[in-house]
Scaffold this active site. Structure first.
Site, short mmCIF file in Angstrom:
data_model
loop_
_atom_site.label_atom_id
_atom_site.label_comp_id
_atom_site.label_asym_id
_atom_site.label_seq_id
_atom_site.Cartn_x
_atom_site.Cartn_y
_atom_site.Cartn_z
N ARG A 83 0.97 -0.66 0.18
CA ARG A 83 0.11 -0.58 0.03
C ARG A 83 0.71 1.18 -0.01
O ARG A 83 2.23 1.37 0.89
CB ARG A 83 -0.95 0.38 1.38
CG ARG A 83 -1.31 0.99 1.62
CD ARG A 83 -3.37 1.18 1.03
NE ARG A 83 -4.31 2.52 1.35
CZ ARG A 83 -4.75 2.77 2.29
NH1 ARG A 83 -4.78 1.96 2.93
NH2 ARG A 83 -5.11 4.34 2.26
N ARG A 92 -6.13 0.57 -3.75
CA ARG A 92 -5.83 -0.18 -3.23
C ARG A 92 -5.44 -1.66 -2.79
O ARG A 92 -6.50 -1.81 -3.37
CB ARG A 92 -5.76 0.45 -1.98
CG ARG A 92 -7.52 0.64 -1.58
CD ARG A 92 -7.76 1.09 -0.35
NE ARG A 92 -7.37 2.64 -0.36
CZ ARG A 92 -7.99 4.19 -0.04
NH1 ARG A 92 -8.50 3.20 1.25
NH2 ARG A 92 -7.58 4.54 -0.11
N ASP A 95 -6.31 -2.36 2.52
CA ASP A 95 -6.73 -1.18 3.96
C ASP A 95 -7.46 -2.02 4.21
O ASP A 95 -8.29 -2.76 5.02
CB ASP A 95 -7.89 -0.79 2.77
CG ASP A 95 -8.42 1.02 3.87
OD1 ASP A 95 -8.05 1.22 4.17
OD2 ASP A 95 -9.52 1.38 3.47
N ASP A 97 -8.86 -0.29 8.75
CA ASP A 97 -9.38 0.18 9.64
C ASP A 97 -10.10 -0.62 10.64
O ASP A 97 -11.05 -1.11 10.63
CB ASP A 97 -10.17 0.94 8.66
CG ASP A 97 -9.98 1.88 7.66
OD1 ASP A 97 -8.77 2.39 7.46
OD2 ASP A 97 -10.88 1.87 6.92
#
Length: 162
Positions: A83, A92, A95, A97
């Site tokens: 990334r 991407r 990811d 989170d």
């Protein structure tokens, strides 16, 4: 710190070192570790300028990491997977989170990346709420008190057009 639970959202819409987006998510789950539950991987339309569909999933993990320590670990995994920071909402390879934390609310600014838990936008994202509702439907948002199941229902409800 005692062991706490986190809901982690995973997304990918570009091939990477581990293959296609779904393979990237499976490899990221292995890299994160401490997984106690994982949703099915779903496909979703992109937000913003990207034209590639996303593979998305949510995992529950248990760890002694504080939110900033876990965030640093997730950022290291993203970097190791290829990334690169760039355009907001662009394509991407991975990811990761932090969406929710069993400890409630966390806000930190100034040292390292800004961190807000619960994730500021998760209540409006069906691609996060639908998988999360599959594995933690009764988890309550610490700010609104609403269950994940309720939030998922609200975001998927058809809206009248004016």
């Amino acid at each position: 710190m005692e062991r706490t639970t986190y809901a982690i959202a995973l997304g990918s819409n570009r091939r990477g070192i581990h293959g296609a987006p779904a393979a990237m998510i499976r490899a990221a789950l292995a890299a994160v570790g401490d997984v106690v539950a994982v949703s099915p991987i779903i496909a979703s339309a992109p937000l913003g300028p990207s034209i590639r569909r996303y593979a998305n999933a949510v995992a529950l993990i248990e760890t002694r990491d504080s939110p900033p320590v876990l965030l640093a670990r997730l950022k290291r995994i993203e970097t190791a997977f290829g990334r690169r920071r760039g355009r907001r909402w662009g394509s991407r390879v991975i990811d990761l989170d932090i969406i929710l934390w069993s400890g409630g609310v966390w806000r930190e600014r100034g040292r390292g990346p800004e961190l807000t838990v619960p994730h500021a936008a998760y209540r409006d994202r069906g691609f996060v709420l639908a998988p999360l509702a599959r594995i933690a439907p009764r988890w309550r948002d610490p700010l609104t008190g609403q269950s994940v199941r309720h939030l998922a229902h609200k975001v998927d409800r058809p809206r009248l057009r004016p």
